[in-house]
Design a protein around this motif. Structure first.
Motif, PDB file in Angstrom:
ATOM      1  N   ASP A  49       8.365  18.843   8.719  1.00 43.23           N
ATOM      2  CA  ASP A  49       9.393  19.679   8.078  1.00 43.23           C
ATOM      3  C   ASP A  49       8.867  20.422   6.856  1.00 43.23           C
ATOM      4  OD1 ASP A  49       9.186  17.766   6.098  1.00 43.23           O
ATOM      5  OD2 ASP A  49      11.279  17.100   6.195  1.00 43.23           O
ATOM      6  N   GLY A  50       7.549  20.335   6.611  1.00 45.16           N
ATOM      7  CA  GLY A  50       6.962  21.072   5.488  1.00 45.16           C
ATOM      8  C   GLY A  50       6.811  20.223   4.238  1.00 45.16           C
ATOM      9  N   ARG A  51       7.465  19.053   4.226  1.00 47.02           N
ATOM     10  CA  ARG A  51       7.356  18.197   3.032  1.00 47.02           C
ATOM     11  C   ARG A  51       6.394  17.056   3.298  1.00 47.02           C
ATOM     12  NH1 ARG A  51      13.250  18.104   3.672  1.00 47.02           N
ATOM     13  NH2 ARG A  51      14.012  19.986   2.656  1.00 47.02           N
ATOM     14  N   GLU A  52       5.938  16.415   2.196  1.00 45.97           N
ATOM     15  CA  GLU A  52       5.195  15.163   2.360  1.00 45.97           C
ATOM     16  C   GLU A  52       5.859  14.111   1.503  1.00 45.97           C
ATOM     17  OE1 GLU A  52       1.215  16.469   1.525  1.00 45.97           O
ATOM     18  OE2 GLU A  52       1.415  16.063  -0.611  1.00 45.97           O
ATOM     19  N   TYR A  53       5.876  12.915   2.022  1.00 46.37           N
ATOM     20  CA  TYR A  53       6.633  11.821   1.438  1.00 46.37           C
ATOM     21  C   TYR A  53       5.671  10.704   1.061  1.00 46.37           C
ATOM     22  CZ  TYR A  53      10.385  14.270   3.891  1.00 46.37           C
ATOM     23  OH  TYR A  53      11.260  15.227   4.349  1.00 46.37           O
ATOM     24  N   THR A  54       5.597  10.388  -0.229  1.00 49.02           N
ATOM     25  CA  THR A  54       4.832   9.213  -0.633  1.00 49.02           C
ATOM     26  C   THR A  54       5.696   8.001  -0.304  1.00 49.02           C
ATOM     27  OG1 THR A  54       3.980  10.505  -2.464  1.00 49.02           O
ATOM     28  CG2 THR A  54       3.588   8.133  -2.562  1.00 49.02           C
ATOM     29  N   ALA A  55       5.077   6.982   0.306  1.00 47.64           N
ATOM     30  CA  ALA A  55       5.868   5.822   0.711  1.00 47.64           C
ATOM     31  C   ALA A  55       5.062   4.552   0.522  1.00 47.64           C
ATOM     32  CB  ALA A  55       6.283   5.975   2.170  1.00 47.64           C
ATOM     33  N   ARG A  56       5.790   3.457   0.264  1.00 46.75           N
ATOM     34  CA  ARG A  56       5.168   2.141   0.038  1.00 46.75           C
ATOM     35  C   ARG A  56       5.530   1.254   1.216  1.00 46.75           C
ATOM     36  NH1 ARG A  56       7.095  -2.293  -2.881  1.00 46.75           N
ATOM     37  NH2 ARG A  56       9.030  -1.127  -3.167  1.00 46.75           N
ATOM     38  N   ASP A  63       0.843  -1.212   0.000  1.00 46.47           N
ATOM     39  CA  ASP A  63       0.000   0.000   0.000  1.00 46.47           C
ATOM     40  C   ASP A  63       0.874   1.257   0.000  1.00 46.47           C
ATOM     41  OD1 ASP A  63      -2.251  -1.543   0.100  1.00 46.47           O
ATOM     42  OD2 ASP A  63      -2.813  -1.014   2.163  1.00 46.47           O
ATOM     43  N   HIS A  64       0.355   2.294  -0.618  1.00 51.91           N
ATOM     44  CA  HIS A  64       1.053   3.585  -0.603  1.00 51.91           C
ATOM     45  C   HIS A  64       0.378   4.504   0.414  1.00 51.91           C
ATOM     46  CE1 HIS A  64       2.871   2.215  -4.338  1.00 51.91           C
ATOM     47  NE2 HIS A  64       3.810   3.113  -4.083  1.00 51.91           N
ATOM     48  N   VAL A  65       1.175   5.230   1.184  1.00 46.07           N
ATOM     49  CA  VAL A  65       0.631   6.198   2.144  1.00 46.07           C
ATOM     50  C   VAL A  65       1.432   7.490   2.014  1.00 46.07           C
ATOM     51  CG1 VAL A  65      -0.123   4.447   3.808  1.00 46.07           C
ATOM     52  CG2 VAL A  65       2.159   5.423   4.016  1.00 46.07           C
ATOM     53  N   LEU A  66       0.895   8.548   2.618  1.00 51.05           N
ATOM     54  CA  LEU A  66       1.629   9.824   2.663  1.00 51.05           C
ATOM     55  C   LEU A  66       2.187   9.992   4.068  1.00 51.05           C
ATOM     56  CD1 LEU A  66      -0.344  12.758   1.000  1.00 51.05           C
ATOM     57  CD2 LEU A  66       1.856  11.783   0.321  1.00 51.05           C
ATOM     58  N   LEU A  67       3.467  10.277   4.183  1.00 51.96           N
ATOM     59  CA  LEU A  67       4.083  10.515   5.488  1.00 51.96           C
ATOM     60  C   LEU A  67       4.432  11.991   5.617  1.00 51.96           C
ATOM     61  CD1 LEU A  67       6.747   7.626   5.561  1.00 51.96           C
ATOM     62  CD2 LEU A  67       4.471   7.610   6.602  1.00 51.96           C
ATOM     63  N   GLU A  95       9.134   2.437   2.246  1.00 50.46           N
ATOM     64  CA  GLU A  95      10.154   2.961   1.344  1.00 50.46           C
ATOM     65  C   GLU A  95       9.607   4.232   0.707  1.00 50.46           C
ATOM     66  OE1 GLU A  95      12.751   0.544  -1.740  1.00 50.46           O
ATOM     67  OE2 GLU A  95      10.693   0.869  -2.426  1.00 50.46           O
ATOM     68  N   ILE A  96      10.381   5.287   0.803  1.00 47.94           N
ATOM     69  CA  ILE A  96       9.906   6.569   0.233  1.00 47.94           C
ATOM     70  C   ILE A  96      10.062   6.539  -1.280  1.00 47.94           C
ATOM     71  CG2 ILE A  96      10.382   9.045   0.145  1.00 47.94           C
ATOM     72  CD1 ILE A  96      10.922   8.839   3.136  1.00 47.94           C
ATOM     73  N   THR A  97       8.987   6.884  -1.963  1.00 45.05           N
ATOM     74  CA  THR A  97       9.036   6.840  -3.431  1.00 45.05           C
ATOM     75  C   THR A  97       8.958   8.238  -4.055  1.00 45.05           C
ATOM     76  OG1 THR A  97       6.647   6.521  -3.491  1.00 45.05           O
ATOM     77  CG2 THR A  97       7.999   4.534  -3.548  1.00 45.05           C
ATOM     78  N   ASP A  98       8.554   9.223  -3.266  1.00 50.46           N
ATOM     79  CA  ASP A  98       8.432  10.580  -3.830  1.00 50.46           C
ATOM     80  C   ASP A  98       8.427  11.610  -2.689  1.00 50.46           C
ATOM     81  OD1 ASP A  98       8.117  12.493  -5.794  1.00 50.46           O
ATOM     82  OD2 ASP A  98       5.918  12.456  -5.684  1.00 50.46           O
ATOM     83  N   VAL A  99       8.954  12.776  -2.951  1.00 48.75           N
ATOM     84  CA  VAL A  99       8.957  13.855  -1.952  1.00 48.75           C
ATOM     85  C   VAL A  99       8.402  15.110  -2.609  1.00 48.75           C
ATOM     86  CG1 VAL A  99      10.354  15.233  -0.363  1.00 48.75           C
ATOM     87  CG2 VAL A  99      11.104  12.938  -0.967  1.00 48.75           C
ATOM     88  N   ARG A 100       7.468  15.776  -1.911  1.00 51.70           N
ATOM     89  CA  ARG A 100       6.916  17.032  -2.432  1.00 51.70           C
ATOM     90  C   ARG A 100       6.887  18.069  -1.315  1.00 51.70           C
ATOM     91  NH1 ARG A 100       3.320  13.464  -4.856  1.00 51.70           N
ATOM     92  NH2 ARG A 100       2.121  13.609  -2.945  1.00 51.70           N
ATOM     93  N   GLU A 101       6.840  19.337  -1.726  1.00 56.04           N
ATOM     94  CA  GLU A 101       6.745  20.410  -0.726  1.00 56.04           C
ATOM     95  C   GLU A 101       5.592  21.323  -1.124  1.00 56.04           C
ATOM     96  OE1 GLU A 101      10.539  21.891   0.343  1.00 56.04           O
ATOM     97  OE2 GLU A 101       9.729  23.314   1.797  1.00 56.04           O
ATOM     98  N   PRO A 102       4.352  20.893  -0.895  1.00 56.71           N
ATOM     99  CA  PRO A 102       3.217  21.709  -1.342  1.00 56.71           C
ATOM    100  C   PRO A 102       3.109  22.992  -0.515  1.00 56.71           C
ATOM    101  CG  PRO A 102       2.445  19.777  -0.118  1.00 56.71           C
ATOM    102  CD  PRO A 102       3.933  19.692  -0.168  1.00 56.71           C
ATOM    103  N   ALA A 103       2.637  24.065  -1.162  1.00 54.54           N
ATOM    104  CA  ALA A 103       2.524  25.355  -0.461  1.00 54.54           C
ATOM    105  C   ALA A 103       1.188  25.398   0.273  1.00 54.54           C
ATOM    106  CB  ALA A 103       2.633  26.485  -1.473  1.00 54.54           C
ATOM    107  N   ARG A 104       1.191  25.061   1.546  1.00 50.25           N
ATOM    108  CA  ARG A 104      -0.066  25.092   2.300  1.00 50.25           C
ATOM    109  C   ARG A 104       0.053  25.963   3.542  1.00 50.25           C
ATOM    110  NH1 ARG A 104      -0.660  18.831   1.682  1.00 50.25           N
ATOM    111  NH2 ARG A 104      -1.221  18.747  -0.501  1.00 50.25           N
ATOM    112  N   GLU A 105       1.171  26.701   3.647  1.00 49.13           N
ATOM    113  CA  GLU A 105       1.352  27.553   4.830  1.00 49.13           C
ATOM    114  C   GLU A 105       0.919  28.980   4.516  1.00 49.13           C
ATOM    115  OE1 GLU A 105       2.292  26.426   7.994  1.00 49.13           O
ATOM    116  OE2 GLU A 105       1.796  24.607   6.914  1.00 49.13           O
ATOM    117  N   VAL A 106       0.622  29.721   5.568  1.00 43.66           N
ATOM    118  CA  VAL A 106       0.170  31.105   5.414  1.00 43.66           C
ATOM    119  C   VAL A 106       1.320  31.989   4.897  1.00 43.66           C
ATOM    120  CG1 VAL A 106      -0.593  33.115   6.762  1.00 43.66           C
ATOM    121  CG2 VAL A 106      -1.637  30.885   7.165  1.00 43.66           C
TER     122      VAL A 106
END
Ligand code: SAM
Length: 226
Positions: free
Chosen positions: A29-36, A21-25, A48-59
């Motif tokens: 630290d401001g990033r989100e990590y897709t992981a399996r 299964d894939h989950v978001l961790l 296992e981390i498969t992707d890292v993103r830094e979406p802009a969701r802060e004020v």
């Protein structure tokens, strides 16, 4: 990544996740990590981390909300909503008429509410729960952002002007009083320390309602077409 303790239990036992299964961790630290999920037991989950993103969701600025902790479940509600709205710090405020004085254990619980709410709303930076502070000291602290607004339910005069538009930008402080209100002396201390009193209308709001309204205003929430 090895998850243990309550997060592993939540994923394996409560959510009944499966191998592959894939989950978001997130770790604040401001990033989100897709992981399996690559290993799974009731106590440990290895991912296992498969992707890292830094979406802009802060004020984008510090948004510090100081308010007395409301009673019971309303405290949870307040922490959840401030997290959703993007407040960066929450300061449990003590003042002459405040009733609840949170202890260390309670503060840990408040921080857990922030983590739960962050998971739910997709926020990857944690709102900090600060140590309780006394209004008379807090209001004049140099560490408090200089654009300061204190909610004060006084009838606005006929010539009342809207508070400064938030587009004026910069770090911002909001303060709300206890159920019994700030005393006149406390308001006077605030004014002397550069706090601007703001009215939120003719009805008396609960602590959490006043804090949410002001936090939404300061965060620049305004409905727009998607
Ligand atoms: N009788 C109290 C008083 O006069 O301040 C009411 C306190 S109210 C339950 C708790 C806090 O919410 C107040 O100290 C104030 O900071 C904020 N508040 C509530 N209603 C408000 C309003 N209409 N305008 C501005 N602030 C308000």
């Amino acid at each position: 990544v090895l998850l243990q303790g309550s997060e592993a239990h939540h994923l394996a036992g409560v959510r009944r996740a499966h191998l592959g299964d894939h989950v978001l961790l997130f770790n604040g630290d401001g990033r989100e990590y897709t992981a399996r999920i690559v290993e799974l037991s009731r106590r440990d989950v290895t991912l296992e981390i498969t992707d890292v993103r830094e979406p802009a969701r802060e004020v984008g600025t510090r948004l510090v909300v100081a308010a007395p902790l409301p009673k019971g479940e309303r405290a949870h509600f307040l922490l959840e909503k401030l997290t959703e709205l993007g407040a960066t710090e929450y300061v449990p405020l003590r003042s002459e008429r405040s009733v609840i004085d949170p202890r260390a254990g309670r503060l840990d619980r408040l921080q857990k509410y922030v983590i739960e709410a962050s998971k739910q709303c997709g926020r990857n930076t944690l709102m900090k729960v600060k140590a309780p502070a006394d209004w008379n000291m807090y209001c004049r602290s140099a560490a408090v952002p200089p654009r300061r607004y204190v909610a004060h339910p006084r009838k606005p005069s006929a010539s009342a002007q809207p508070a400064v538009p938030v587009e004026a930008a910069g770090d911002i402080s909001i303060a709300v009083g206890p159920e019994g209100g700030f005393t006149e002396a406390e308001i006077a201390s605030g004014l002397a320390a550069g706090w601007r009193p703001v009215s939120l209308g003719p009805r008396v709001l609960r602590i959490e309602t006043a804090a949410i309204v002001l936090a939404a205003w300061a965060a620049g929430v305004s409905p727009c077409e998607p």
